[in-house]
Scaffold this active site. Sequence first.
Site, PDB file in Angstrom:
ATOM      1  N   GLY B 148    -113.774  40.514  -6.001  1.00  0.00           N
ATOM      2  CA  GLY B 148    -113.137  39.905  -6.986  1.00  0.00           C
ATOM      3  C   GLY B 148    -112.002  41.013  -7.445  1.00  0.00           C
ATOM      4  CB  CYS B 149    -108.990  40.624  -9.475  1.00  0.00           C
ATOM      5  SG  CYS B 149    -109.354  39.299 -10.752  1.00  0.00           S
ATOM      6  CE1 TYR B 150    -110.292  42.067 -15.787  1.00  0.00           C
ATOM      7  CE2 TYR B 150    -111.547  40.193 -15.376  1.00  0.00           C
ATOM      8  CZ  TYR B 150    -110.743  40.667 -16.034  1.00  0.00           C
ATOM      9  OH  TYR B 150    -109.867  40.283 -16.956  1.00  0.00           O
ATOM     10  CB  THR B 152    -110.586  45.650  -6.310  1.00  0.00           C
ATOM     11  OG1 THR B 152    -111.248  44.479  -5.546  1.00  0.00           O
ATOM     12  CG2 THR B 152    -109.797  46.609  -5.810  1.00  0.00           C
ATOM     13  CD  GLU B 313    -107.180  45.336  -8.996  1.00  0.00           C
ATOM     14  OE1 GLU B 313    -107.773  45.964  -7.876  1.00  0.00           O
ATOM     15  OE2 GLU B 313    -107.561  44.306  -9.259  1.00  0.00           O
TER      16      GLU B 313
END
Lengths: 347, 347, 347, 347
Positions: B148-150, B152, B313
Amino acid sequence: MITAGIVGATGYTGVELLRLLSSHSHVEVNCVTSRELAGTAVPRHFPNLRGRLDLEFSAPEAPALGECDVIFFATPHAVAMKSAAQFLAGGARVIDLSADFRIRDIDCWEQWYGTAHECPDLVAEAVYGLPEVNRELIRDARLIAVPGCYPTAIQLALLPLLENRLVDESRLIADAKSGVSGAGRKAAAEYLLCEASESISAYAVAGHRHHPEIVQGLETAVGGPVTLTFVPHLTPMIRGILATCYAPVRDPDACSAEMLQHAFERRFAGEPFVQVLPQGELPATREVRGSNVCEISVNYIEKSEMAVVLAAEDNLVKGAAGQAIQCMNIMFGWEESRGLEGIGLLP
Amino acid sequence: MITAGIVGATGYTGVELLRLLSSHSHVEVNCVTSRELAGTAVPRHFPNLRGRLDLEFSAPEAPALGECDVIFFATPHAVAMKSAAQFLAGGARVIDLSADFRIRDIDCWEQWYGTAHECPDLVAEAVYGLPEVNRELIRDARLIAVPGCYPTAIQLALLPLLENRLVDESRLIADAKSGVSGAGRKAAAEYLLCEASESISAYAVAGHRHHPEIVQGLETAVGGPVTLTFVPHLTPMIRGILATCYAPVRDPDACSAEMLQHAFERRFAGEPFVQVLPQGELPATREVRGSNVCEISVNYIEKSEMAVVLAAEDNLVKGAAGQAIQCMNIMFGWEESRGLEGIGLLP
Amino acid sequence: MITAGIVGATGYTGVELLRLLSSHSHVEVNCVTSRELAGTAVPRHFPNLRGRLDLEFSAPEAPALGECDVIFFATPHAVAMKSAAQFLAGGARVIDLSADFRIRDIDCWEQWYGTAHECPDLVAEAVYGLPEVNRELIRDARLIAVPGCYPTAIQLALLPLLENRLVDESRLIADAKSGVSGAGRKAAAEYLLCEASESISAYAVAGHRHHPEIVQGLETAVGGPVTLTFVPHLTPMIRGILATCYAPVRDPDACSAEMLQHAFERRFAGEPFVQVLPQGELPATREVRGSNVCEISVNYIEKSEMAVVLAAEDNLVKGAAGQAIQCMNIMFGWEESRGLEGIGLLP
Amino acid sequence: MITAGIVGATGYTGVELLRLLSSHSHVEVNCVTSRELAGTAVPRHFPNLRGRLDLEFSAPEAPALGECDVIFFATPHAVAMKSAAQFLAGGARVIDLSADFRIRDIDCWEQWYGTAHECPDLVAEAVYGLPEVNRELIRDARLIAVPGCYPTAIQLALLPLLENRLVDESRLIADAKSGVSGAGRKAAAEYLLCEASESISAYAVAGHRHHPEIVQGLETAVGGPVTLTFVPHLTPMIRGILATCYAPVRDPDACSAEMLQHAFERRFAGEPFVQVLPQGELPATREVRGSNVCEISVNYIEKSEMAVVLAAEDNLVKGAAGQAIQCMNIMFGWEESRGLEGIGLLP
């Protein structure tokens, strides 16, 4: 592989040139100048280039500059005119993104830019770098005057109408909306986020420097005088220009949406960076963010006998750095879209 | 040249996959599915792809999908688990950008995602696609669970501290700020410009689905339990995640800013997409907009004996589509950065 | 009806004072100073005041200033300390929105503000203008030091926890997010729309001037030392501060969400401008845009034994001009909310 | 003190009515209806009203509504026409912010709004609530049709030119830019932050519902036909409309910037909410955010013999709720600016 130098690359046009040239397979950037930042690593100033460009800013007098095959000027006006001749004499090609060589009428230029032109001879030689108009001239040019951001969008929107004598050239209107990056990176209060966001306003209603440049292009197409009302607006976004152009059709009985659509599709057939949208679709600046594309939508308002043409571009790409690279590709005989393949960032 | 298919490519992760894959020299996208949009030209839905992708959305049952060498799932959760097995059986590699195969504890997954898991066997086989941790496993994987984005950003920020036992793993805090695209393209009132712009707010303070995923990764690194307080925030911008992570250092006497800096530089040496910033520089999400880079800054607050690590990011690139492509490059033995060379768009 | 003067009213705190005072039934603004803009009509500089304030900027030496009943300083630091004494001697009350009289430890102030303090005597006399703490002292004060924007939100968020000894005061964290107006109206490149929008970043991680001010307030409440890690963030919006505060609870067995909620509701019962949200509701800065309200949400994360308190305010109102007027109302014996009745602008 | 009810107050026009009426000294809001939210506390839905409005949403059939002295409709079109008659029969005044009673030509209304009009009799009786045109009629009206947001700005910009026969009424152009709140609070993908921010686009170029309403107003002023090209644009901001209007002057020899300026100053002398800016100053929507003011700037472009008039308003205030309250004040014989004294929020 050629070598490129950029003079004055500390603003938004400069970083955009660097972003695009760093990915260009035929070009190596080997000199980037800034009097103020000389000695600083370029990525320190432009962090998106970290790990991608290992170069320091040089002083403008850096010898490396003179050895480049192509020199880009990303300077304010009245800089390129002082040194372009010297680089040309050294055998380089010069692509000027500033206004110095755009306007052929020296008096007009001096009036709008408030200073004496120091290099009128090169104005006569310079080719106006709008590939959709001057592709053949660009090919053989030594010196390119890259069009301004507003002039690119507005000329692309109006040229097919004027070249085909479809509209009354004495009653043209261009209502243009630009993102704030059009003002550059200068620290002026009016461009602070707290001043420029959540607001829209017109500016320079009484007259804008891009007006004579646009009119020059339109008059060349018509072969006679053109009257244009041009009102630019500051829009609360970073990038993008949308030009909404109004032109009264000359012969309403013969006009239709289809006819206008065909005129544009014909005019821009094969153009790599002009997309005439299908009838009924409207452009948005977000669709071309980061790309070199100019989207155009042609509409006919029957009741008012008015052609309404919308053109959307990224002011820093097709309106500046991308167009400069497109010209370079033409000058060096490469595929016109090389280094400009990037797809717009959406959302 | 391989062929790729994308299941459910109508959201932001989908369009970002398409943007990146369209420029990838080794991949041809030849099937993009959407039940709702089947028959519509993809660029009609995603206008940035006009002229760059000549494909229509297919129904999910399209036979062309089964013939692809690699299948990306850009679907909501609980979709990939229903059909991944079938594609794997057909010989394809599967890269799932949803949450279906990220959490190894099936009970935990079912509790957070509110449905029974229909394919627990593949959870055991799936490789968690964080190249900075699992590069070798990814190489040979048939099925990748893209983080997931968080997770990473937060794992990259905390792993060097935990792997080196530098901090107290029972008192970690991650205060994360995400752009609105993290919520996807669903038409919910709270993500309207009029609701989400000009405001910042926390959400899911009581618990967020990415929490168990992050903890799983951190506990694997530590080989024991980890306690993390995680508070995500909705930030008024389109793209980007900034994670501000707080970790009390274990041995203040032995700790210094330099020591922490070296730990991070060592850990990520050679990583193509992690940039440990020089000491004292702080990241901003704008510096990685559109690029696959994660910028990390390590700080030591002596007075409070606290390591503060910032990771920035682009949530749609390194936090989703870019990372998926990075995994694909590893799986197919290509240069890890292929198709991911794009430099961030600044400004 | 009293008369008010504002020193240095050309920035955002100044215009906000003018907006609020222009609607205050008991106050007439009759002097607004600015060396740079002396002679210019105030609404020419702040167009929202057109037709609502018929006044020109005066030079700072304007005699009219000395005749005001109350003087507000909306100046950078190190200005009020030079002339506050003179106005007090003339019989005026002084309300300083700058940092000059906030920190009682002169050495500490001088270290953070980089200059010698010219008026340490008044520091001792000045009352810290946080009505929720010092209401009685404010009533009789001649000189008010209005709290900073971050300190207001963070103290309101943490005081009930500390006063009730509910948390470990040696391990506090405040992760704060501020709109760009917190940086004032100065023309610096980093606050341009093109730099500050569509991005979030931390700044001053190594130390921020508001840190000692916050700690001073918290230590006063505790009666002993407090350790706080404070990280401010620049958020892409004009107004608003959201402080996310983390405090480990002292006695997890005795703690619960309800208990914390009651502590906050008790502490702020009757406060006109603090709204403790119902359990489970979370604040957003948009909910208090333009109003003097500070919204607070108390959460308990059982797994990590952590109190997470969120406080949202408009940095220019409760974080500056509104709080100054709240203090003035108390000083002059008026209803505390007079002139502050404006409801937040939503959307 | 009168009592007011609002039908359908769950959108942006509704919350703005509530914000303004809650501060109005002569009005008590005692019924707010919403079928969907009946039983919910209003501040739960609109958190800026917390502590300021102690009321729940009622079902539309609530008896309390029938007892109000004035009823505001903040509904989509085709709702007010169904029940306005009943409230009027009960003795209430009705102020409709929707489009139901704006257009006198029933056929035209039905064509644009796609449904049969159920109450044509009241269309004939309704007064178009533009105080700058119909102040006397509003005073005695039972039923007010509050103008649309675009029509308010555009009529105010063009009326002085048309009433004085200064321009060619067959060649008018209005290029209007609206914030996203103009689209209401409906959850449609195109108004998501990720779609609508960082972009500008035109919409409804082929025809917009406000077009016939504007033309009706302009033709009434001229006493004959008017041709207007109207292109609305979606602008990346929450609030605000800027209308840039182009009108070719009829007699260029007799025209000058001063003459146009005087025509506007004369026309709007004494108007509490129209500010004709000094010659050369240009409006920005931020200057009227949250206020009921419409700023107008008149410009003459000599070279193209064109009047360019810019009008800026807050679409939710002067373009909706504020104008409704201005009408109410006139109807009830109160000071016209009561409850509308709020100064715009800047920045």
